[in-house]
Motif scaffolding. Sequence first.
Motif, PDB file in Angstrom:
ATOM      1  N   UNK A  77       0.837  -1.204   0.000  1.00  0.00           N
ATOM      2  CA  UNK A  77       0.000   0.000   0.000  1.00  0.00           C
ATOM      3  C   UNK A  77       0.874   1.257   0.000  1.00  0.00           C
ATOM      4  N   UNK A  78       0.613   2.169  -0.900  1.00  0.00           N
ATOM      5  CA  UNK A  78       1.357   3.429  -0.944  1.00  0.00           C
ATOM      6  C   UNK A  78       0.511   4.528  -0.302  1.00  0.00           C
ATOM      7  N   UNK A  79       1.076   5.701  -0.199  1.00  0.00           N
ATOM      8  CA  UNK A  79       0.348   6.798   0.425  1.00  0.00           C
ATOM      9  C   UNK A  79      -0.343   7.712  -0.586  1.00  0.00           C
ATOM     10  N   UNK A  80      -0.289   7.347  -1.889  1.00  0.00           N
ATOM     11  CA  UNK A  80      -0.947   8.170  -2.895  1.00  0.00           C
ATOM     12  C   UNK A  80      -2.454   8.046  -2.742  1.00  0.00           C
ATOM     13  N   UNK A  81      -3.190   9.159  -2.607  1.00  0.00           N
ATOM     14  CA  UNK A  81      -4.646   9.011  -2.601  1.00  0.00           C
ATOM     15  C   UNK A  81      -5.112   8.569  -3.979  1.00  0.00           C
ATOM     16  N   UNK A  82      -5.896   7.497  -4.029  1.00  0.00           N
ATOM     17  CA  UNK A  82      -6.445   7.025  -5.296  1.00  0.00           C
ATOM     18  C   UNK A  82      -7.793   7.697  -5.517  1.00  0.00           C
ATOM     19  N   UNK A  83      -8.573   7.752  -4.440  1.00  0.00           N
ATOM     20  CA  UNK A  83      -9.922   8.308  -4.522  1.00  0.00           C
ATOM     21  C   UNK A  83     -10.129   9.234  -3.320  1.00  0.00           C
ATOM     22  N   UNK A  84     -10.652  10.420  -3.588  1.00  0.00           N
ATOM     23  CA  UNK A  84     -10.943  11.352  -2.493  1.00  0.00           C
ATOM     24  C   UNK A  84     -12.372  11.858  -2.632  1.00  0.00           C
ATOM     25  N   UNK A  85     -13.130  11.774  -1.562  1.00  0.00           N
ATOM     26  CA  UNK A  85     -14.458  12.389  -1.519  1.00  0.00           C
ATOM     27  C   UNK A  85     -14.375  13.619  -0.611  1.00  0.00           C
ATOM     28  N   UNK A  86     -14.845  14.752  -1.117  1.00  0.00           N
ATOM     29  CA  UNK A  86     -14.829  15.992  -0.332  1.00  0.00           C
ATOM     30  C   UNK A  86     -16.244  16.510  -0.202  1.00  0.00           C
ATOM     31  N   UNK A  87     -16.793  16.427   0.978  1.00  0.00           N
ATOM     32  CA  UNK A  87     -18.122  16.994   1.278  1.00  0.00           C
ATOM     33  C   UNK A  87     -19.204  16.585   0.293  1.00  0.00           C
ATOM     34  N   UNK A  88     -19.240  15.301  -0.028  1.00  0.00           N
ATOM     35  CA  UNK A  88     -20.203  14.841  -1.031  1.00  0.00           C
ATOM     36  C   UNK A  88     -21.625  14.826  -0.460  1.00  0.00           C
ATOM     37  N   UNK A  89     -22.537  15.390  -1.234  1.00  0.00           N
ATOM     38  CA  UNK A  89     -23.947  15.343  -0.891  1.00  0.00           C
ATOM     39  C   UNK A  89     -24.728  14.736  -2.047  1.00  0.00           C
ATOM     40  N   UNK A  90     -25.734  13.936  -1.731  1.00  0.00           N
ATOM     41  CA  UNK A  90     -26.623  13.380  -2.759  1.00  0.00           C
ATOM     42  C   UNK A  90     -28.059  13.594  -2.311  1.00  0.00           C
ATOM     43  N   UNK A  91     -28.890  14.031  -3.233  1.00  0.00           N
ATOM     44  CA  UNK A  91     -30.258  14.376  -2.918  1.00  0.00           C
ATOM     45  C   UNK A  91     -31.202  13.536  -3.782  1.00  0.00           C
ATOM     46  N   UNK A  92     -32.177  12.878  -3.156  1.00  0.00           N
ATOM     47  CA  UNK A  92     -33.256  12.223  -3.920  1.00  0.00           C
ATOM     48  C   UNK A  92     -34.497  13.073  -3.722  1.00  0.00           C
ATOM     49  N   UNK A  93     -34.844  13.920  -4.689  1.00  0.00           N
ATOM     50  CA  UNK A  93     -35.959  14.846  -4.514  1.00  0.00           C
ATOM     51  C   UNK A  93     -35.649  15.788  -3.372  1.00  0.00           C
ATOM     52  N   UNK A  94     -36.540  15.812  -2.376  1.00  0.00           N
ATOM     53  CA  UNK A  94     -36.317  16.702  -1.233  1.00  0.00           C
ATOM     54  C   UNK A  94     -35.436  16.042  -0.184  1.00  0.00           C
ATOM     55  N   UNK A  95     -35.242  14.717  -0.327  1.00  0.00           N
ATOM     56  CA  UNK A  95     -34.568  13.954   0.708  1.00  0.00           C
ATOM     57  C   UNK A  95     -33.058  13.970   0.506  1.00  0.00           C
ATOM     58  N   UNK A  96     -32.325  14.398   1.517  1.00  0.00           N
ATOM     59  CA  UNK A  96     -30.861  14.374   1.462  1.00  0.00           C
ATOM     60  C   UNK A  96     -30.397  12.977   1.873  1.00  0.00           C
ATOM     61  N   UNK A  97     -29.935  12.191   0.897  1.00  0.00           N
ATOM     62  CA  UNK A  97     -29.529  10.818   1.195  1.00  0.00           C
ATOM     63  C   UNK A  97     -28.121  10.776   1.771  1.00  0.00           C
ATOM     64  N   UNK A  98     -27.333  11.808   1.466  1.00  0.00           N
ATOM     65  CA  UNK A  98     -25.933  11.832   1.879  1.00  0.00           C
ATOM     66  C   UNK A  98     -25.536  13.286   2.079  1.00  0.00           C
ATOM     67  N   UNK A  99     -24.879  13.593   3.189  1.00  0.00           N
ATOM     68  CA  UNK A  99     -24.409  14.973   3.382  1.00  0.00           C
ATOM     69  C   UNK A  99     -22.991  15.002   3.917  1.00  0.00           C
ATOM     70  N   UNK A 100     -22.181  15.864   3.319  1.00  0.00           N
ATOM     71  CA  UNK A 100     -20.834  16.155   3.823  1.00  0.00           C
ATOM     72  C   UNK A 100     -19.932  14.955   3.985  1.00  0.00           C
TER      73      UNK A 100
END
Lengths: 310, 258
Positions: free
Chosen positions: B1-24
């Motif tokens: 394992x190396x220290x290179x970030x492969x994937x970074x999520x920054x404050x991801x939010x996902x909304x289904x209609x009015x419903x916030x399924x994922x925040x920050x």
Amino acid sequence: MTGLHLKNLDIHAGKTAIVQDVALHVPKGQVLGLVGESGSGKSMTVMSIPHLLPSGCHITAGHIILDDQDLTLLTDKQMPPLRGAKIGVIFQDPFTSLNPVRRIGDLLAEVITRHQNLSPAQAKAAAIAALDEVGLPDAAAKARAYPHEMSGGQRQRVGIALALVNHPSLVIADEPTTALDPTVQVHILDLIAKRMEDAAAILVTHDLGAAAYLCTRIAVMYSGRIVEEAPVADLVRRPRHPYTAALLAAAPRLGRIGRPDSIPGQPPSPGARPQGCAFAPRCARAAPECTVQPPFTGTDHKVACHRPLQ
Amino acid sequence: MTDTPLLTLENIGVRYGKHLALTGLTFTLRAGEILALIGESGSGKTTAARAIMGLTPACAGHIRFQGEDITHLTGKARRRIWRRMQMVFQDPSASLSPRLTIAAIIAEPLLAHGHSAAAAQTKAKDLLDLVGLPQPLLTAPPTALSGGQRQRVAIARALALEPKLIVADEPMSALDVSVKAQIANLFVDIRDRTGTAFLIVAHDLALMAGIADNAVVLQSGKLVEQGPMTAMMQTPAEDYTKMLRDACLDPFELVAGR
């Protein structure tokens, strides 16, 4: 002779033996865990009891005795009145067994009036009471809900209400928690224990943890046969069949950090079982004598193995 | 394992209609890492996986893969990312075409990305070895396979393009206990042999404890706890994580008092 007795039960699909020589006794008020992998015959064994085998599969030998009545002698017309009354079945995902266009309360009321002589108003009240007893909050409102408006855990509570509302003397729970979150699983198992009254019950599961939680005794099935049967603590602490030991080693553990032990290979298909013990090809202890079917022996702790663990 | 970030999520939010399924939602996955994304039904773990794959749009934040912002990529640009980022689904009987042979299923992504038929066939054989399936299965349809074997095929197909990351959504939930353990161990073997990183969505903390390096715990669309898997299993910081851990029915613990 109360409770459930399976005596030397054989089930065939065409000419292929799916279940062979299964013998079990479940006394009233006890839960037996029937544990095995997909295809081991555990669901076939229990579904043969209320005559719910898939088409093409038949009981070819043996007897199923429930409270002194031999269920194998009943015709397919005599069995339906017993289902939902004397025998309650809890399925894996009630969403597939609940009518999607019927309200939960109506469904329950129908099951109640089919077996109990109640007026529509009395049945409706009984349905709401049954929903309340399985721990659904605001049962009167839930009675008006449709299955899709409920979570998986809530639907399974309805499934339990449907299976137990007529106080059956046998409860069959076929993987009742497999489709649920682990945190919900314990609540559902607790609910079955609390609501089954003095029925004899069988919990079919591939999860030894769930069986250890709910059951008095556990029977382990492999490739159509019971290979070991014992009181729960005895089976977990001192498994005698190498397959049981391997299943225990593969179970998720709270304290273990590190990779789980897995059993190499997979079970034989029912049409291509090896001679003798079906587990022998995957067994580290296999010896020449394992090509002969081992007898199922013992008193309180039974095992079918020529070279059992001590 | 190396220290290179492969994937970074920054404050991801996902909304289904009015419903916030994922925040920050913020976390990092390194090359060759096995990261468990853990939570109950409705916690947002599958939504997070789908947002990473570009199957569900994020309404806030950034997703970076090998340094590139992939948050809003679609069409051709997204397909270019999919070469390096593949997905494995929960139910392998629903994600494998019953009309194709195993060889055709594994070869499909290779053919779609311009490999010759001969090269694809050779590669399919190697992949079958890598996931521990016998060669005669190449000509079989998925309906002839067990659930565990089908999931191995789905993993082989995901590995075909030699991706840097495989996102697996509840890959063991539909399987028997002993087969779960086989597939869990397979992920570690593949990571060790190929260096592929895995993001594994799961609800079973105890099973992931055996194989994941790190874990992210979600509840109701929010991150509850993250850190090394072993530490989280031994000393969970949050009550919710502890509850998830204790939901594991350990047969040995259960008979301890009997």
